[in-house]
Design an enzyme around this catalytic site. Structure first.
Site, PDB file in Angstrom:
ATOM      1  CE  LYS A  86      -4.596  -1.244   1.377  1.00  0.00           C
ATOM      2  NZ  LYS A  86      -4.544  -2.721   1.489  1.00  0.00           N
ATOM      3  CD  GLU A 108     -11.102   5.760   1.260  1.00  0.00           C
ATOM      4  OE1 GLU A 108     -10.545   4.675   1.003  1.00  0.00           O
ATOM      5  OE2 GLU A 108     -10.921   6.784   0.583  1.00  0.00           O
ATOM      6  CB  SER A 379      -0.406  -8.193  -1.135  1.00  0.00           C
ATOM      7  OG  SER A 379      -1.237  -9.014  -0.336  1.00  0.00           O
TER       8      SER A 379
HETATM    9  C1  LIG Z   1      -5.356  -3.732   1.115  1.00  0.00           C
HETATM   10  C2  LIG Z   1      -4.663  -4.999   0.880  1.00  0.00           C
HETATM   11  C3  LIG Z   1      -5.006  -5.848  -0.188  1.00  0.00           C
HETATM   12  C4  LIG Z   1      -6.178  -5.600  -1.095  1.00  0.00           C
HETATM   13  O1  LIG Z   1      -6.195  -4.384  -1.781  1.00  0.00           O
HETATM   14  P1  LIG Z   1      -5.903  -4.292  -3.324  1.00  0.00           P
HETATM   15  O2  LIG Z   1      -6.199  -2.906  -3.708  1.00  0.00           O
HETATM   16  O3  LIG Z   1      -6.740  -5.293  -4.013  1.00  0.00           O
HETATM   17  O4  LIG Z   1      -4.459  -4.612  -3.487  1.00  0.00           O
HETATM   18  C5  LIG Z   1      -4.271  -6.996  -0.389  1.00  0.00           C
HETATM   19  N1  LIG Z   1      -3.247  -7.328   0.443  1.00  0.00           N
HETATM   20  C6  LIG Z   1      -2.898  -6.543   1.478  1.00  0.00           C
HETATM   21  C7  LIG Z   1      -1.775  -6.965   2.345  1.00  0.00           C
HETATM   22  C8  LIG Z   1      -3.586  -5.360   1.740  1.00  0.00           C
HETATM   23  O5  LIG Z   1      -3.216  -4.591   2.774  1.00  0.00           O
END
Ligand SMILES: *Cc1c(COP(=O)(O)O)cnc(C)c1O
Length: 415
Positions: A86, A108, A379
């Site tokens: 993020k 937000e 992610s």
């Molecule tokens: C917020 C988040 C996501 C999902 O958001 P996307 O916009 O689809 O990437 C996926 N993995 C993690 C670790 C997140 O914090």
């Protein structure tokens, strides 16, 4: 000029009061991001490196490779500052706001991950920052509220409705409409009106750009497939973007929740799989696939992972799924929990629950789908999810789960 549409999807469905802000932002996106005016992109890359800790490793995962009889590479976005991908987007947008001469940042947040990334980026770039968060979410996500406040952000609880993400988004939009001259609204995924879906994708594309170069260095080849989990879709679009024109299979894994059955009459979706179970509609300024009832009202969605629990999905992702370029897949809560434990035990990486959905899908994928070189984007890291995981694991019978007795009081140490 960059167009606002991806086939049928995308666009700029916003109130008149927001159009000047959208137009100004579109102009700034084209100049600074697309044309690198004033060296914007150079400064962005430099800050991603120094502050964000990039490039992140592309790691050959030995145990997973053995289990699935192929080569599995993990793109380690869990190692980005803040513990998830993020920051790539938050840092890009706060820096852009600075180049635009804005003096204030708003955003937000639902679970608090995007708010935290934005607060970190704003502190780093010395910008005042206000985060809107539903009252219910502020109570559910105390640690993230503390993190944002520690970084100097003001956290404003929103008392309207159910006090969750949907209401927080409306409140942020209202603030922006009144303060456009001085304020930039940092949207947290590849959603919203143009130029947000493209801009956020471009900031997150550093993931696939690095992956491409790193796999080339390690193997001399491109991946056979790339797998990433999708909530709004920023992790998927960032992981896929630089491979869209290549012969690389792309799999977006959504949250199947407790079931894929959607009750349009009662307006309940026990999942957040908008690509798979959603229908076409307009949400947060864009036409896309959304979870809506028969009257077009947004349904209550569900996932064990807060970050995937969103009733829409980025318009470009919806378009690329419709044209067949990206293959959607779903993973239910139980299987994601199981995969959370499996990755923790086999590779020594505690993943975010969002990521665990992508890991789980490896169990369902065929050898043909995966090919010889699979890249899976981790992610985020799972520290934020420990409490949820322990509670949910204890409440169900999760294959590959640990012996829950060791998590009893005192960590089982005195027994
Ligand atoms: C917020 C988040 C996501 C999902 O958001 P996307 O916009 O689809 O990437 C996926 N993995 C993690 C670790 C997140 O914090």
């Amino acid at each position: 000029m960059s167009t606002a549409k991806f086939g049928e999807y995308g666009g700029q469905y916003v109130p008149e009061a927001l159009m000047p802000a959208i137009e100004e932002l579109t102009d700034a996106y084209e100049r600074y991001v697309l044309d690198n005016e004033d060296g914007f992109m150079d400064e962005f890359r430099e800050r991603l490196r120094e502050f964000g800790g990039r490039p992140t490793p592309l790691q050959h995962a030995e145990q997973l490779s053995e289990r699935y009889e192929t080569n599995v590479y993990l793109k380690r976005e869990d190692l980005v500052h803040g513990g998830a991908h993020k920051l790539n987007n938050a840092l890009g947008q706060v820096l852009l706001a600075k180049y635009m001469g804005k003096e204030r940042i708003i955003a937000e947040t639902g679970a608090g991950q995007h708010g935290t990334a934005t607060a970190m980026a704003a502190a780093h770039l010395d910008m005042p920052c206000e985060i809107y968060m539903g009252r219910t979410d502020t109570n559910r996500q105390r640690p993230n509220v503390f993190r944002m406040r520690l970084n100097g952000a003001e956290v404003t609880p929103v008392d309207v409705g159910r006090g969750t993400l949907k209401e927080a988004i409306s409140q942020t939009m209202r603030d922006w409409a009144k303060t456009v001259e001085t304020t930039h609204y940092v949207i947290g995924s590849v959603v919203g009106p143009h130029p947000f879906p493209k801009m956020v994708r471009d900031f997150q594309s550093v993931i696939s750009e690095e992956t491409r170069q790193q796999l080339r260095e390690q193997t001399g080849q491109l991946p056979s497939s790339v797998i990433a989990c999708a909530g709004g879709g920023s992790n998927t679009m960032g992981s896929f973007h630089k491979f869209v024109d290549d012969d690389v299979s792309l799999f977006a894994v959504e949250a199947g929740g407790s079931s894929l059955a959607v009750d349009e009459e009662r307006g309940v979706a026990p999942n957040s799989a908008s690509l798979t179970t959603g229908t076409e509609g307009v949400l947060h300024g864009a036409r896309t696939k959304i979870l809506q009832d028969m009257d077009g009202q947004i349904m209550e969605s569900h996932s064990v992972s807060a970050g995937l629990d969103y009733a829409g999905v980025g318009p470009e992702l919806a378009h690329l799924v419709e044209t067949g370029r990206i293959t959607p897949a779903t993973v239910e809560d139980d299987d994601a929990l199981s995969a959370f434990h499996r990755l923790s035990q086999t590779e020594g990486i505690i993943p975010a629950l969002e990521t665990a959905h992508a890991i789980a899908w490896l169990e369902d994928a065929t050898a043909e789908q995966l090919g010889d070189r699979v890249v899976l984007t981790v992610s985020g890291r799972g520290d934020k999810d420990l409490e949820t995981v322990l509670e949910e694991t204890a409440a169900r019978d999760i294959p590959d789960g640990p012996d829950m007795d060791v998590f009893s009081r005192n960590g089982g140490i005195n027994e």
